[in-house]
Design an enzyme around this catalytic site. Structure first.
Site, PDB file in Angstrom:
ATOM      1  N   ASP A  33      83.830  29.229  55.093  1.00  0.00           N
ATOM      2  CA  ASP A  33      82.490  28.676  55.229  1.00  0.00           C
ATOM      3  C   ASP A  33      82.234  28.722  56.816  1.00  0.00           C
ATOM      4  OD1 ASP A  33      82.199  27.578  52.953  1.00  0.00           O
ATOM      5  OD2 ASP A  33      83.135  25.614  53.370  1.00  0.00           O
TER       6      ASP A  33
ATOM      7  N   LYS B 245      77.175  20.889  56.454  1.00  0.00           N
ATOM      8  CA  LYS B 245      76.618  21.853  55.499  1.00  0.00           C
ATOM      9  C   LYS B 245      76.699  21.244  53.976  1.00  0.00           C
ATOM     10  CE  LYS B 245      80.057  23.607  52.673  1.00  0.00           C
ATOM     11  NZ  LYS B 245      80.162  23.543  51.744  1.00  0.00           N
TER      12      LYS B 245
HETATM   13  O1  C5P Z   1      88.633  29.683  53.334  1.00  0.00           O
HETATM   14  P1  C5P Z   1      89.219  28.254  53.520  1.00  0.00           P
HETATM   15  O2  C5P Z   1      90.449  28.135  54.094  1.00  0.00           O
HETATM   16  O3  C5P Z   1      88.238  27.171  53.904  1.00  0.00           O
HETATM   17  O4  C5P Z   1      89.492  27.728  51.917  1.00  0.00           O
HETATM   18  C1  C5P Z   1      90.384  26.570  51.539  1.00  0.00           C
HETATM   19  C2  C5P Z   1      91.082  27.107  50.294  1.00  0.00           C
HETATM   20  O5  C5P Z   1      89.999  27.026  49.118  1.00  0.00           O
HETATM   21  C3  C5P Z   1      91.581  28.388  49.984  1.00  0.00           C
HETATM   22  O6  C5P Z   1      92.902  28.347  50.444  1.00  0.00           O
HETATM   23  C4  C5P Z   1      91.412  28.538  48.408  1.00  0.00           C
HETATM   24  O7  C5P Z   1      92.294  27.800  47.606  1.00  0.00           O
HETATM   25  C5  C5P Z   1      90.239  27.805  48.259  1.00  0.00           C
HETATM   26  N1  C5P Z   1      88.825  28.745  48.133  1.00  0.00           N
HETATM   27  C6  C5P Z   1      88.652  29.492  47.183  1.00  0.00           C
HETATM   28  N2  C5P Z   1      87.762  30.455  47.203  1.00  0.00           N
HETATM   29  C7  C5P Z   1      86.828  30.695  48.022  1.00  0.00           C
HETATM   30  C8  C5P Z   1      86.827  29.743  49.222  1.00  0.00           C
HETATM   31  C9  C5P Z   1      88.107  28.797  49.211  1.00  0.00           C
HETATM   32  O8  C5P Z   1      89.523  29.541  46.300  1.00  0.00           O
HETATM   33  N3  C5P Z   1      85.713  31.402  47.925  1.00  0.00           N
END
Ligand code: C5P
Length: 303
Positions: free
Chosen positions: A141, A13
């Site tokens: 995601d 993506k």
């Molecule tokens: O959701 P995911 O585990 O992929 O996100 C990884 C990191 O990216 C989170 O721990 C956070 O630090 C950051 N993140 C964020 N806001 C989002 C998505 C991700 O701060 N909407």
């Protein structure tokens, strides 16, 4: 009939627009984004096994964990815990083409692919809503990766609206030898005191309806880009090289370091690919198009 094995192809993506608001109390940032899945695929094959195991052939995945730290294994274990039984097992084999830590949701796509594949393999028959809830537990995601295509996303990116498929856009991806950590890019965004625009990107949604590549090019935006560029100033040269070679627009993909260029056609893609492919740090320049969707192929024992 029992499903003996199942193979899914999961696209990469890119974010055509990534509006990032302030950090929320749960630690995540509020987003207003347009996702598009593109036709660069990881292949995930699953078959019945005694326990949950993972192999990843190929050099792309040399340094990746194969145990519980791997999001694909986490996905299988979460699915079994919530909707299966302890005697269920699966052997997962992932052949990676999507760069690791590249800002293209490769790991999230692998987790989504395991949910789709094991739902079939284990005969769970979960609804889209049930899969979506599990996906969000695995990462922001992952819900989008279940369906791919082009979608508007709010919240952490999980409040999704699919946008109609109206035609292909041509892109060049400049992948990088060195990954970037998503949490660190968000931390840098905070430290810079940045506060992006999380209003609905309506102009971009309109431009995508035709799709009008020139109009789309003028509306591509990534609020994380200044943070990513401050951590990796070398990416500026790659963006400059792509634009000078005729890309309609170029930006950092997601949290980076992959850079993505919108191009008019395949000929322009070759020119831009050659230019960015010779930049320092670039691992490969790939011509892709979007939107793309996951595909699922099932084999049964025929009983
Ligand atoms: O959701 P995911 O585990 O992929 O996100 C990884 C990191 O990216 C989170 O721990 C956070 O630090 C950051 N993140 C964020 N806001 C989002 C998505 C991700 O701060 N909407």
């Amino acid at each position: 009939m029992r499903v003996t094995n199942c193979t899914v192809r999961m696209p990469a993506k890119i974010n055509l627009c990534l509006g990032v608001g302030p950090r929320r109390r749960d630690g995540f940032h509020e987003l207003a984004t347009v996702f598009q899945a593109v036709d660069l695929y990881d292949k995930i094959s699953v078959r019945q096994a005694a326990d949950i195991t993972l192999t990843m052939p190929g050099s792309e995945s040399e340094n990746l964990p194969l145990g519980d730290k791997n999001l694909a294994v986490k996905a299988a274990k979460l699915l079994r815990l919530r909707h299966g039984s302890p005697d269920m097992g699966v052997h997962i084999e992932i052949t990676k083409k999507i760069p690791v830590a590249g800002g293209m949701a490769g790991g999230s796509g692998n987790a989504a692919g395991v949910l789709l594949a094991c739902n079939k393999l284990w005969g769970l028959d979960l609804s889209d809503e049930q899969l979506h809830a599990l996906a969000l537990e695995l990462g922001s995601d992952v819900p989008f990766m279940l369906s791919g295509g082009t979608a508007l996303g709010f919240g952490r990116g999980e409040e999704l609206t699919q946008l109609p498929h109206s035609g292909k856009l041509n892109w060049v991806l400049a992948t990088n030898r060195q990954g970037l950590s998503t949490p660190r890019v968000f931390e840098t965004f905070d430290a810079m005191g940045a506060n992006g625009d999380v209003s609905s990107p309506d102009d971009l949604v309109q431009a995508l309806k035709r799709p009008d590549a020139d109009a789309v090019a003028g509306l591509l935006r990534n609020d994380l880009q200044p943070a990513a560029l401050s951590m990796r100033p070398d990416l500026k040269n790659i963006l400059k090289a792509g634009i000078e070679a005729g890309a309609l627009s170029g930006l950092v993909s997601g949290s980076g370091p992959t850079c993505v260029f919108l191009v008019k056609d395949r000929r322009a893609a070759r020119k831009v690919g050659a230019a960015v492919g010779s930049c320092m740090g670039v691992a490969s320049a790939l011509a892709v198009s979007g939107p793309a969707v996951p595909s699922v192929r099932i084999n049964t024992d025929g009983e």
